[in-house]
Motif scaffolding. Structure first.
Motif: not given
Length: 188
Positions: A102-103, A130-133, A139-141
């Motif tokens: 979504a970001l 795409e790298l930020v995504k 990081a979420m995992m």
């Protein structure tokens, strides 16, 4: 060996006869009229990235609900609390795909200034985001053990896979939705 030599010779002759890009004539571009542009847009519809993200979110939520429900009904999961933690793990795994997507959709849906280097800027912007995504998903995992009580890694990975695969299914449905309907022959 002779066969290889003849092949190399023929390949060289073919390349020489094609000329180079510098020798090619420039093709003149023509502007479309308003009617031609409208017809072209009708034949080539564009799908919104938000539709794909929505498909992923719905698939993740369905996977979480079905996992909890099937676990309780089948007896695979002993208690309601455990069912909620496994369903929460599936949902969090799907969220680790959906939120970064979504970001990226938000950033890429913003217009880019039209100038000579706009295509290069758009491509660079896509790669950076795409790298930020990807970094956000990782990081979420990594934060999952602290954020999801009773985390089940298997369920988290299952939610992750369902949301990622929903992208392909959504793209298939969107292509079918946008393809022009073929005229059907009258029944005799």
């Amino acid at each position: 060996m002779q066969k290889l030599t003849n092949h190399a010779k023929n390949e060289g002759e073919r390349r020489e006869s094609q000329g180079s890009w510098d020798d090619a004539e420039e093709v003149e571009s023509q502007s479309l009229s308003a009617e031609e542009a409208r017809l072209w847009r009708q034949r080539h519809p564009v799908t919104s990235p938000w539709r794909i993200v929505a498909w992923q979110a719905v698939a993740g939520m369905l996977a979480a609900v079905l996992t909890g429900w099937i676990g309780l009904v089948s007896g695979w999961i002993d208690s309601g609390g455990e069912a909620l933690s496994i369903a929460g793990s599936v949902l969090y795994g799907a969220g680790a795909v959906v939120l970064p997507a979504a970001l990226l959709a938000r950033v890429m849906s913003r217009p880019v200034a039209r100038h000579a280097g706009a295509a290069g800027v758009s491509l660079l912007r896509f790669f950076v985001w795409e790298l930020v995504k990807l970094a956000l998903a990782v990081a979420m995992m990594a934060a999952a053990p602290w954020l999801v009580p009773g985390l089940s890694w298997l369920a988290l990975v299952g939610g992750l896979v369902v949301a990622m695969k929903a992208h392909g299914v959504a793209a298939w449905f969107e292509m079918r939705r946008m393809s022009p309907k073929a005229p059907t022959a009258p029944k005799v």
